[in-house]
Scaffold this active site. Structure first.
Site, PDB file in Angstrom:
ATOM      1  N   GLU A 155       8.186 -41.902   1.914  1.00  0.00           N
ATOM      2  CA  GLU A 155       9.497 -41.186   1.779  1.00  0.00           C
ATOM      3  C   GLU A 155      10.698 -42.184   1.541  1.00  0.00           C
ATOM      4  OE1 GLU A 155       9.556 -38.646   5.311  1.00  0.00           O
ATOM      5  OE2 GLU A 155       7.921 -37.436   4.735  1.00  0.00           O
TER       6      GLU A 155
ATOM      7  N   GLU B  91       0.995 -35.449   3.320  1.00  0.00           N
ATOM      8  CA  GLU B  91       1.593 -34.997   4.655  1.00  0.00           C
ATOM      9  C   GLU B  91       1.985 -33.280   4.496  1.00  0.00           C
ATOM     10  OE1 GLU B  91       4.506 -36.928   6.705  1.00  0.00           O
ATOM     11  OE2 GLU B  91       4.007 -38.953   6.234  1.00  0.00           O
TER      12      GLU B  91
END
Length: 533
Positions: A173, A293
């Protein structure tokens, strides 16, 4: 009774199902590791302090792959501080979750755990505070047979053989302003950094595959950031990493279970970006997706800083530069810090099933999937015991029944529902959806085994729905069973003390005649209909 038609035909092939589609994700948040998978004082502790009850449960599930050791956490972690004698390791601050990281469970221990649970390790490299040289040393330490400083150091520490790491995640991320060492303001720079590290990883290990850290779909800069960064490394990486945590207003079941509509938009946009870059770069290489995720939860209304139309200014979503209470939590390996159990187990099982059905419907492009709550939520544990929560069952069934199969796209037509737009916060917003199919389905055929599995979620809140399933294309196949899972009380859930509050059952009322199956699916239920040749 309301009715829906579902047609599954062997000609509607999507792509082969990769077994890693039903993997899991592990990050040392709270007691997930310390007190969870590791507790040297637990009655089931093995020679390294790992809990054998957790190991046995993961082996029983037959987990195909595990992405670790983070997560946000990895962007501030130096792997070199976690190898060698434990007494010489450095205790450090974890600025992602405001914890103290003792490094008792380090690089080698994580990989040893994956060996003991018999799963394929997929390793995330720190691209926040660490750089190219650290990444090179990590891969050399892990994968080179010997004869160099770092590979011989691994051997010195008792690990003679290289670790079986095939997949390397290049950061986590990294476009997020919450990330340590964020590249939010420099996507081109991050793409160049990713390219350089990816080619270096593959120079050290020519069997390696690498994953670009893509942006989350709730960002204002999606998909522009992803397009700018990925263009720089498209030809050196193999996958784009996607993450999505779906949050809906408390009690809004329709919005909660509409997670797949949100994912469909996210996936299709990402595929479009990848295919545009493939054309622009004049390359035959096709990019694949690692959706590593995901989760779903109910959320409460908080301050919304930018609009109520499903768009937001994420740079203002959090007071990310404001001082915080300077309190760092140390998690004791011998004590598990209990979490408040979810009171929405059945709904969570349906939402997670919906995500996995979406992956199956995109099996031609999505090759890896990692449920964030696969370990600790579906396969549940506390400080003392292990059990199966409701979401375990669709997760387990798809993991087992899709191995070696080909995904087939069902055609669904039946009752629909609508959802309302919402904005719980700057980062949890969603526009309205209309005419969403209450019946959601995916299917997999395994020709070698002579099996077809049709997976169905009834998202109807009020109504049972009779499904008329047309499988006439599968000549010579017969109905072998219908497994269903539902509950009359959405507040109940499984626990160690009551492990069978929600579990699959056989539906003996389902019939097949002349290639058509008639099945009643309960409201808010999970269903698996199986055919055998």
């Amino acid at each position: 009774m309301k009715k829906a038609s579902v047609t599954v035909h062997p000609d509607y092939k999507i792509g082969k199902v990769d077994k890693r589609l039903f993997g899991a994700f592990l990050e040392p948040i709270g007691s997930w590791v310390y007190g969870g998978i590791y507790n040297p004082k637990h009655q089931a502790a093995d020679d390294m302090g790992f809990r054998r009850d957790v190991i046995d449960a993961v082996k029983e599930f037959d987990l195909p792959a595990l992405r670790f050791p983070g997560g946000n956490w990895v962007s501030g972690w130096d792997w070199k501080d976690s190898i060698g004698p434990v007494e010489n390791r450095k205790v450090q601050l974890d600025l992602s979750w405001f914890q103290i990281e003792p490094n008792i469970i380090g690089h080698d221990e994580y990989l040893e755990w994956t060996k003991r649970v018999n799963t394929d390790p997929m390793y995330t490299i720190n691209l926040g505070t660490e750089g190219i040289k650290s990444a090179a040393h990590l891969v050399e330490y892990s994968r080179h047979p010997g004869g160099t400083y770092w590979s011989d150091l691994r051997r010195k520490y008792g690990h003679s053989d290289p670790y079986p790491i095939k997949t390397w995640y290049l950061g986590n991320e990294m476009d997020g302003h919450w990330q340590i060492g964020s590249w939010e303001k420099d996507p081109v720079g991050f793409g160049i950094r990713t390219h350089e590290i990816s080619k270096m990883v593959k120079w050290i290990d020519n069997q390696a595959e690498t994953v670009f850290a893509g942006t989350s779909d709730h960002h204002k800069h999606f998909p522009e950031w992803e397009m700018a960064a990925l263009e720089q490394c498209y030809e050196s990486v193999d996958y784009v990493s996607l993450h999505h945590y779906h949050s809906a207003p408390e009690g809004d079941i329709a919005a909660y279970l509409n997670i797949s509509s949100v994912l469909e938009e996210y996936i299709k946009t990402t595929v479009a970006v990848c295919d545009y870059l493939q054309t622009k770069l004049r390359t035959p290489k096709k990019m694949y997706i690692s959706f590593d995720e995901y989760g779903a939860s109910f959320g409460r209304q908080s301050e919304v800083l930018f609009g109520r139309r499903g768009w937001q200014d994420v740079t203002k979503s959090y007071a990310q530069f404001a001082p915080r209470d300077n309190v760092f939590t140390r998690y004791d390996p011998e004590h598990y810090v209990e979490r408040r159990p979810s009171s929405h187990q059945m709904l969570n099982a349906l939402a997670m099933a919906s995500v996995m059905l979406t992956f199956l419907r995109h099996a031609d492009r999505i090759k890896i999937g990692c449920m964030t709550g696969g370990i600790r939520n579906a396969l549940a544990f506390n400080g003392a015991h292990v059990w199966k929560n409701a979401s375990y069952y669709p997760y387990y069934q798809m993991n087992k029944l899709t191995r070696g199969g080909v995904s087939i796209l069902p055609a669904v037509d039946g009752p629909t529902f609508n959802t309302e737009q919402f904005a719980l916060s700057g980062s949890n917003q969603c526009h309205a959806y209309e005419n969403v199919q209450a019946i959601e389905a995916a299917a997999v055929q395994n020709e070698e085994r002579g099996e077809v599995s049709i997976f169905i979620v009834n998202r109807g809140i009020e109504d049972d729905i009779e499904v008329n399933l047309d499988v006439r294309g599968f000549d010579g196949y017969k109905l072998s069973g219908h497994i269903e899972m539902y509950t009359g009380d959405l507040q109940q859930g499984n626990s160690f003390e009551r492990q069978d509050a929600i579990q699959p059952m056989n539906n003996t009322g389902t019939k097949m005649e002349k290639g058509k199956v008639s099945a009643v699916t309960k409201k808010l239920s999970w269903n698996v209909i199986r055919l055998t040749k």
